[in-house]
Design a protein around this motif. Structure first.
Motif, PDB file in Angstrom:
ATOM      1  N   UNK A 125       0.818  -1.217   0.000  1.00 39.91           N
ATOM      2  CA  UNK A 125       0.000   0.000   0.000  1.00 39.91           C
ATOM      3  C   UNK A 125       0.847   1.261   0.000  1.00 39.91           C
ATOM      4  N   UNK A 126       2.002   1.213   0.644  1.00 39.48           N
ATOM      5  CA  UNK A 126       2.883   2.383   0.651  1.00 39.48           C
ATOM      6  C   UNK A 126       3.434   2.649  -0.749  1.00 39.48           C
ATOM      7  N   UNK A 127       3.835   1.590  -1.449  1.00 34.20           N
ATOM      8  CA  UNK A 127       4.308   1.751  -2.828  1.00 34.20           C
ATOM      9  C   UNK A 127       3.202   2.292  -3.720  1.00 34.20           C
ATOM     10  N   UNK A 128       2.005   1.730  -3.558  1.00 32.52           N
ATOM     11  CA  UNK A 128       0.878   2.165  -4.377  1.00 32.52           C
ATOM     12  C   UNK A 128       0.542   3.627  -4.123  1.00 32.52           C
ATOM     13  N   UNK A 129       0.478   4.006  -2.851  1.00 33.88           N
ATOM     14  CA  UNK A 129       0.128   5.402  -2.554  1.00 33.88           C
ATOM     15  C   UNK A 129       1.179   6.362  -3.095  1.00 33.88           C
ATOM     16  N   UNK A 130       2.440   5.963  -3.089  1.00 37.35           N
ATOM     17  CA  UNK A 130       3.498   6.808  -3.642  1.00 37.35           C
ATOM     18  C   UNK A 130       3.245   7.078  -5.124  1.00 37.35           C
ATOM     19  N   UNK A 131       2.866   6.034  -5.871  1.00 31.10           N
ATOM     20  CA  UNK A 131       2.560   6.205  -7.298  1.00 31.10           C
ATOM     21  C   UNK A 131       1.338   7.109  -7.475  1.00 31.10           C
ATOM     22  N   UNK A 132       0.306   6.862  -6.673  1.00 30.47           N
ATOM     23  CA  UNK A 132      -0.923   7.653  -6.789  1.00 30.47           C
ATOM     24  C   UNK A 132      -0.689   9.111  -6.412  1.00 30.47           C
ATOM     25  N   UNK A 133       0.143   9.338  -5.400  1.00 35.03           N
ATOM     26  CA  UNK A 133       0.362  10.710  -4.915  1.00 35.03           C
ATOM     27  C   UNK A 133       1.280  11.510  -5.827  1.00 35.03           C
ATOM     28  N   UNK A 134       2.205  10.831  -6.504  1.00 39.36           N
ATOM     29  CA  UNK A 134       3.223  11.542  -7.274  1.00 39.36           C
ATOM     30  C   UNK A 134       2.837  11.757  -8.740  1.00 39.36           C
ATOM     31  N   UNK A 135       1.687  11.249  -9.149  1.00 38.79           N
ATOM     32  CA  UNK A 135       1.280  11.385 -10.551  1.00 38.79           C
ATOM     33  C   UNK A 135      -0.116  11.988 -10.651  1.00 38.79           C
ATOM     34  N   UNK A 136      -0.379  12.779 -11.694  1.00 38.98           N
ATOM     35  CA  UNK A 136      -1.718  13.350 -11.867  1.00 38.98           C
ATOM     36  C   UNK A 136      -2.772  12.256 -12.012  1.00 38.98           C
ATOM     37  N   UNK A 137      -3.937  12.492 -11.482  1.00 39.71           N
ATOM     38  CA  UNK A 137      -5.025  11.506 -11.536  1.00 39.71           C
ATOM     39  C   UNK A 137      -5.296  11.065 -12.967  1.00 39.71           C
ATOM     40  N   UNK A 138      -5.244  12.000 -13.920  1.00 42.39           N
ATOM     41  CA  UNK A 138      -5.589  11.655 -15.303  1.00 42.39           C
ATOM     42  C   UNK A 138      -4.547  10.738 -15.955  1.00 42.39           C
ATOM     43  N   UNK A 139      -3.375  10.564 -15.325  1.00 42.05           N
ATOM     44  CA  UNK A 139      -2.356   9.673 -15.870  1.00 42.05           C
ATOM     45  C   UNK A 139      -2.505   8.238 -15.373  1.00 42.05           C
TER      46      UNK A 139
END
Length: 460
Positions: free
Chosen positions: A162-176
């Motif tokens: 979940x930490x890895x996933x949240x890092x990806x979600x937080x660091x990239x725009x939602x539309x990407x």
């Protein structure tokens, strides 16, 4: 009083002859196949563990259901019977049949993905990653680190970090980020399951960021079995109840029904959004066929509806997973290392530990796969550097942390005596592992999904 031993909840009605070959024959055949086990003819194989996809033995109810197949081009009753089963089992109201899992991925990714998108997941399998990278998108692996330690015993070793996933979600725009892919069970990590807790927490994280959760569902029933037998609070629930709870957290699902649907061909994509369904529908018509048959015949849809019902009963799953566990127990006796604990559909032998001195550039798991075929005519499949393909940007070979030889057990096909032959062959190779000093080099490869058609030469 003696406790009665375990017996399978079915009896065998038909058999199929197996031809036993000599080592000399196998040496010639694998050389002609350019050391790619996919290129072998089936009659050159004694025990076929290449895949459990479409290779299972269907039940009498499934064969009977095929006789009721409605082959109408549009509005076939077979479609509506399967649609009802999908809605009842998974709670997904919108549904498109396809000829298999990669076709379902093609349909939904055509509707969801655009160039440059990022798709995080827990160890995307080969076709999933292939469809993502074919569209010039990026598959980001967010599997827990523990999955890379084959000797570590964890009940749910295929989970999303979940930490890895949240890092990806937080660091990239939602539309990407068009979706997050959660694979149950996690095939690439060794057929390892995902807990209900991890499914729920992954879904909650996705909802917080407004990203749909897509469940890659080829072995969903096996995952539900492990939740029932390993996760607190689920022992008294039925497999069907657990499956429904799993999919209450998902927005979209793809499935190769050739696994837990126990059919020779078939799959589908299902979803909660009518808007997404209408978008995907156009791609289904272009790539697969009209919406009420997609890539499936009526008889196959009827067989699948029955297969989904039967294989979400505990007894069928228990028999299947006991047989996989038997192979693991025998390998334990012989000291052969594999991804622990035993997975749901296969044993994944740790090729790096069997052949520790072989350079990674010589394709360790493929070398072990060829040795097993030469030893006993057993065909497995490499889950390692060849399957990992090249990096789409640098074009360098990717060398994953795990080099595995997957031995996938078809459903209701082989007896426990076949399992003992497999284990003995693995033991023989393990005992002479010091003699295996060289591997293979690639002489031909396709630009994507190369493992299906790759050609190799033995390094002398």
């Amino acid at each position: 009083m003696m406790t009665l031993p375990y017996a399978e909840p079915y009896k065998i009605k038909m058999t199929e002859a197996i031809r036993t070959s000599t080592r000399e024959e196998r040496e010639a055949w694998i050389r002609e196949a350019r050391y790619n086990l996919f290129k072998l003819r089936s009659d050159q194989v004694t025990i076929d563990l290449l895949t459990d996809s479409g290779t299972g033995s269907m039940s009498d109810r499934q064969w009977a259901a095929m006789m009721t197949g409605d082959e109408s081009y549009a509005g076939a009753s077979s479609y509506f019977r399967l649609k009802t089963t999908v809605a009842e089992l998974f709670g997904m109201p919108w549904f498109l049949p396809t000829h298999q899992g990669r076709a379902a991925e093609n349909v939904i990714f055509s509707a969801l993905l655009k160039e440059g998108d990022i798709v995080p997941g827990n160890s995307h399998f080969d076709t999933t990653k292939g469809h993502i990278e074919f569209r010039r998108c990026h598959a980001v692996d967010c599997t827990i680190d523990a999955a890379a330690d084959t000797q570590l015993e964890l009940p749910f070793k295929g989970e999303m970090d979940l930490a890895k996933l949240e890092k990806v979600l937080a660091e990239n725009p939602r539309e990407k980020i068009p979706c997050v892919v959660l694979t149950v069970t996690n095939n690439t990590a060794g057929g390892q399951p995902v807990s209900m807790r991890n499914i729920r927490e992954t879904a909650e994280l996705c909802r917080r960021y407004g990203v749909p959760l897509l469940m890659d569902s080829a072995r969903f029933a096996e995952n539900a079995y492990f939740i029932k037998t390993r996760e607190e609070g689920y022992a008294s629930k039925t497999i069907k109840e657990i499956v429904r709870e799993m999919y209450d957290w998902a927005d979209i699902m793809t499935i190769s029904a050739k696994k837990d649907g126990v059919v020779n061909m078939g799959g589908f994509v299902a979803m909660r959004s009518e808007e997404l369904y209408k978008k995907a529908m156009s791609f289904s018509i272009m790539f697969e066929g009209y919406v009420t048959y997609g890539g499936m015949s009526g008889r196959d849809m009827d067989a699948l509806a029955v297969g989904l019902d039967e294989n979400t009963e505990f007894g069928q799953l228990d028999t299947r997973i006991r047989q996989v566990r038997l192979l693991g127990d025998l390998l334990d006796q012989y000291g052969v290392p594999y991804q622990r604990p035993a997975g749901g559909h296969a044993i994944f032998v740790d090729a790096k530990k069997v052949l520790p001195n072989l350079p990674k550039e010589q394709f360790i798991a493929q070398t072990l796969a060829v040795e097993l075929y030469l030893e006993a005519g057993i065909r497995g499949v490499e889950i390692g550097s060849i399957l990992a393909d090249r990096d789409p940007e640098t074009h360098e070979n990717r060398y994953p942390a795990l080099e595995l030889l997957r031995l996938a057990i078809p459903r209701r096909v082989y007896t426990d005596n076949h399992i003992r032959v497999i284990a003995a062959a693995c033991r023989n190779i393990f005992e002479r592992r010091a003699e295996i000093t060289t591997g293979y080099r690639i002489t031909f490869e396709a630009p994507i999904l190369r493992h299906f058609t790759v050609e190799l030469d033995k390094i002398r």
